[in-house]
Design a protein around this motif. Structure first.
Motif, PDB file in Angstrom:
ATOM      1  N   PHE A  18       0.503  -0.873  -0.216  1.00  0.00           N
ATOM      2  CA  PHE A  18      -0.123   0.332   0.058  1.00  0.00           C
ATOM      3  C   PHE A  18       0.734   1.160   0.496  1.00  0.00           C
ATOM      4  O   PHE A  18       1.528   1.615   1.010  1.00  0.00           O
ATOM      5  CB  PHE A  18      -0.665   0.020   1.528  1.00  0.00           C
ATOM      6  N   MET A  19       0.661   2.336  -0.915  1.00  0.00           N
ATOM      7  CA  MET A  19       1.578   3.180  -1.687  1.00  0.00           C
ATOM      8  C   MET A  19       1.477   4.631  -0.571  1.00  0.00           C
ATOM      9  O   MET A  19      -0.140   4.879  -1.068  1.00  0.00           O
ATOM     10  CB  MET A  19       1.937   3.356  -2.301  1.00  0.00           C
ATOM     11  N   ASN A  20       1.330   5.234   0.263  1.00  0.00           N
ATOM     12  CA  ASN A  20       1.091   6.377   1.393  1.00  0.00           C
ATOM     13  C   ASN A  20       1.939   7.565   1.295  1.00  0.00           C
ATOM     14  O   ASN A  20       2.956   7.722   1.875  1.00  0.00           O
ATOM     15  CB  ASN A  20       0.232   6.234   2.215  1.00  0.00           C
ATOM     16  N   GLY A  64      -3.938   3.771  -8.061  1.00  0.00           N
ATOM     17  CA  GLY A  64      -4.154   5.108  -7.205  1.00  0.00           C
ATOM     18  C   GLY A  64      -4.973   6.847  -7.853  1.00  0.00           C
ATOM     19  O   GLY A  64      -5.281   6.700  -8.322  1.00  0.00           O
ATOM     20  N   LEU A  65      -5.027   7.118  -6.152  1.00  0.00           N
ATOM     21  CA  LEU A  65      -5.353   8.520  -6.148  1.00  0.00           C
ATOM     22  C   LEU A  65      -4.240   8.987  -5.959  1.00  0.00           C
ATOM     23  O   LEU A  65      -2.953   9.132  -4.921  1.00  0.00           O
ATOM     24  CB  LEU A  65      -6.574   8.766  -4.969  1.00  0.00           C
ATOM     25  N   VAL A  66      -3.552  10.769  -6.781  1.00  0.00           N
ATOM     26  CA  VAL A  66      -3.069  12.161  -6.742  1.00  0.00           C
ATOM     27  C   VAL A  66      -3.896  13.168  -5.414  1.00  0.00           C
ATOM     28  O   VAL A  66      -4.593  13.256  -6.494  1.00  0.00           O
ATOM     29  CB  VAL A  66      -2.363  11.977  -7.869  1.00  0.00           C
ATOM     30  N   ASN A  67      -3.393  13.053  -4.800  1.00  0.00           N
ATOM     31  CA  ASN A  67      -3.676  14.728  -4.155  1.00  0.00           C
ATOM     32  C   ASN A  67      -3.500  15.692  -4.277  1.00  0.00           C
ATOM     33  O   ASN A  67      -2.257  15.264  -3.440  1.00  0.00           O
ATOM     34  CB  ASN A  67      -5.016  14.071  -3.001  1.00  0.00           C
ATOM     35  N   GLY A  75      -2.482   9.842   5.262  1.00  0.00           N
ATOM     36  CA  GLY A  75      -3.763   9.309   3.995  1.00  0.00           C
ATOM     37  C   GLY A  75      -4.511  11.412   4.009  1.00  0.00           C
ATOM     38  O   GLY A  75      -3.943  11.844   4.133  1.00  0.00           O
ATOM     39  N   LEU A  76      -5.674  10.589   2.990  1.00  0.00           N
ATOM     40  CA  LEU A  76      -6.736  11.409   3.209  1.00  0.00           C
ATOM     41  C   LEU A  76      -7.900  11.496   3.964  1.00  0.00           C
ATOM     42  O   LEU A  76      -8.276  10.875   4.500  1.00  0.00           O
ATOM     43  CB  LEU A  76      -7.008  10.962   1.451  1.00  0.00           C
ATOM     44  N   VAL A  77      -7.938  13.233   4.066  1.00  0.00           N
ATOM     45  CA  VAL A  77      -9.790  12.994   4.422  1.00  0.00           C
ATOM     46  C   VAL A  77     -10.338  13.863   3.570  1.00  0.00           C
ATOM     47  O   VAL A  77     -10.266  14.703   2.835  1.00  0.00           O
ATOM     48  CB  VAL A  77      -8.957  14.187   5.571  1.00  0.00           C
ATOM     49  N   ASN A  78     -11.845  12.937   3.018  1.00  0.00           N
ATOM     50  CA  ASN A  78     -12.397  13.633   2.411  1.00  0.00           C
ATOM     51  C   ASN A  78     -14.478  14.024   2.639  1.00  0.00           C
ATOM     52  O   ASN A  78     -14.215  13.463   4.386  1.00  0.00           O
ATOM     53  CB  ASN A  78     -13.051  12.171   1.288  1.00  0.00           C
ATOM     54  N   LEU A  79     -14.138  15.383   2.696  1.00  0.00           N
ATOM     55  CA  LEU A  79     -15.023  16.006   3.392  1.00  0.00           C
ATOM     56  C   LEU A  79     -16.301  16.313   2.376  1.00  0.00           C
ATOM     57  O   LEU A  79     -15.946  16.915   1.286  1.00  0.00           O
ATOM     58  CB  LEU A  79     -14.699  17.542   3.818  1.00  0.00           C
ATOM     59  N   VAL A 116       1.886  16.602  -3.458  1.00  0.00           N
ATOM     60  CA  VAL A 116       1.308  15.482  -3.820  1.00  0.00           C
ATOM     61  C   VAL A 116       1.784  14.163  -2.927  1.00  0.00           C
ATOM     62  O   VAL A 116       2.457  14.127  -2.219  1.00  0.00           O
ATOM     63  CB  VAL A 116       2.788  15.554  -5.291  1.00  0.00           C
ATOM     64  N   HIS A 117       0.190  13.732  -2.744  1.00  0.00           N
ATOM     65  CA  HIS A 117      -0.463  12.949  -2.331  1.00  0.00           C
ATOM     66  C   HIS A 117       0.042  11.863  -3.247  1.00  0.00           C
ATOM     67  O   HIS A 117      -1.349  11.398  -3.868  1.00  0.00           O
ATOM     68  CB  HIS A 117      -0.898  12.831  -0.791  1.00  0.00           C
ATOM     69  N   LEU A 118       0.284  10.219  -2.517  1.00  0.00           N
ATOM     70  CA  LEU A 118       0.381   9.480  -3.684  1.00  0.00           C
ATOM     71  C   LEU A 118      -0.444   8.401  -3.489  1.00  0.00           C
ATOM     72  O   LEU A 118       0.519   7.442  -1.525  1.00  0.00           O
ATOM     73  CB  LEU A 118       1.271   8.784  -4.739  1.00  0.00           C
ATOM     74  N   LEU A 119      -1.603   8.225  -3.162  1.00  0.00           N
ATOM     75  CA  LEU A 119      -2.521   6.633  -2.122  1.00  0.00           C
ATOM     76  C   LEU A 119      -3.049   6.111  -2.864  1.00  0.00           C
ATOM     77  O   LEU A 119      -3.722   6.047  -3.998  1.00  0.00           O
ATOM     78  CB  LEU A 119      -3.320   7.494  -1.395  1.00  0.00           C
ATOM     79  N   GLY A 120      -2.339   4.315  -3.044  1.00  0.00           N
ATOM     80  CA  GLY A 120      -2.816   2.888  -3.483  1.00  0.00           C
ATOM     81  C   GLY A 120      -1.805   2.232  -3.827  1.00  0.00           C
ATOM     82  O   GLY A 120      -0.689   2.185  -2.792  1.00  0.00           O
ATOM     83  N   GLU A 121      -1.583   1.673  -5.377  1.00  0.00           N
ATOM     84  CA  GLU A 121      -0.531   0.470  -5.304  1.00  0.00           C
ATOM     85  C   GLU A 121       0.901   1.253  -5.682  1.00  0.00           C
ATOM     86  O   GLU A 121       0.047   1.810  -7.030  1.00  0.00           O
ATOM     87  CB  GLU A 121      -1.066   0.038  -6.256  1.00  0.00           C
TER      88      GLU A 121
END
Lengths: 146, 146, 146
Positions: free
Chosen positions: A9-11, A44-47, C44-48, A141-146
């Motif tokens: 899990f990449m975070n 995954g998601l890039v926020n 992680g992510l906080v989704n509002l 830049v936040h990477l969350l996924g694989e």
């Protein structure tokens, strides 16, 4: 007995700085994609979070420079610098910059699949500098996924 | 020895296509919910990405059609087709479509809990077609969670 | 044989209610941060998600009250209550509230690192009440990560 969970899990959070010019809309897609590649982030998601309130993030057309110029003109007309703002200590371009940020995005979540950003053929990710003078702008830049 | 990790992490991307009419705001909530159900996605984030820059995504009232019509009228007045845009090769409705997209969303992240989208009673997810003529619009739906 | 996977994936949804005053822009950063702390949410992510279409979420300047007042004035001028809206059964402030929501955000995704919200020094998360009278507004806070 030791068991290693196969699931990975990449975070990861990275910080990017951009030196802008005044009133500039700059394509930052490659810089984000570079991070996705470097971390071998597959899916995954890039926020994205811009840590300012007088600059913002948008996804817009990447082909015609005219689109970017029309966006600047449209928002300059919509949010004039000559209005009687209460908040004027930082100059006439400051409150309009907050309002242009209000109408666009401080946070943007883009998907990644097969190690590539999920964007349309004509889409790019842009950093918008709404102040009159260029500055250094920070984006997380936040990477969350694989 | 084989060990199966009990933790199940869902990270699925699906693609939806919608055939729109010109200047249409269409409720796509059911189509997204259908994907959530089909994958038995219990809890997590759904990130929507529209792969265009002249169509967009919004969360708005699902009860009164008048709200949608007022939104169209408001944005048509705010972003007139008769302005002197530099970018006009694709017709007078094109640059206004980019600007309406700018003021709304290309990416939208909605939560899911108990296999249901986290939306208010009066909320729906809408695809906005800002061009004069209908087209096929692609939306990527990313499920990340359990 | 029982194997406990060491990987801990947090996927928690909480609900917050806020009692607003009419036309109020209220800083809710501390309430979100409180949840992040209580759950010891590290990264992680906080989704509002705000579950309404006449109130919205923004990230804006947390220092000057004048910025918030200028935002209210700007949007009141941009979206007048005296326009001939089709949707007027709930009063002249209702459709403008939907339009102000349209121009801002119903969903907002913020990153967390080291148990802290990723926000700039001058950034705060705000709940915007666009109706004339105060109400109870519900926000879903989704923590996804570690």
């Amino acid at each position: 007995m030791k068991v290693t969970c196969k699931f990975f899990f990449m975070n990861i959070i990275e910080h990017l700085n951009f030196k802008t010019d005044g009133y500039q809309i700059v394509n930052i897609t490659e810089k984000i994609e570079e991070l996705v590649h470097r971390h071998e982030f597959k899916k995954g998601l890039v926020n994205l979070s811009i840590l300012h309130t007088s600059a913002s993030l948008i996804v817009q057309e990447n082909a015609s420079k005219d689109v970017l110029n029309d966006i600047r003109t449209f928002l300059s007309n919509l949010v004039p610098e000559s209005a009687n703002y209460l908040h004027d200590v930082e100059g006439p371009d400051d409150m309009p910059a907050h309002l242009k940020t209000l109408l666009t995005n401080t946070n943007l979540t883009v998907s990644v699949v097969s190690n590539k950003l999920v964007l349309g053929v004509w889409q790019g990710i842009y950093l918008c500098e709404w102040r009159k003078f260029g500055q250094t702008r920070s984006i997380t830049v936040h990477l969350l996924g694989e």
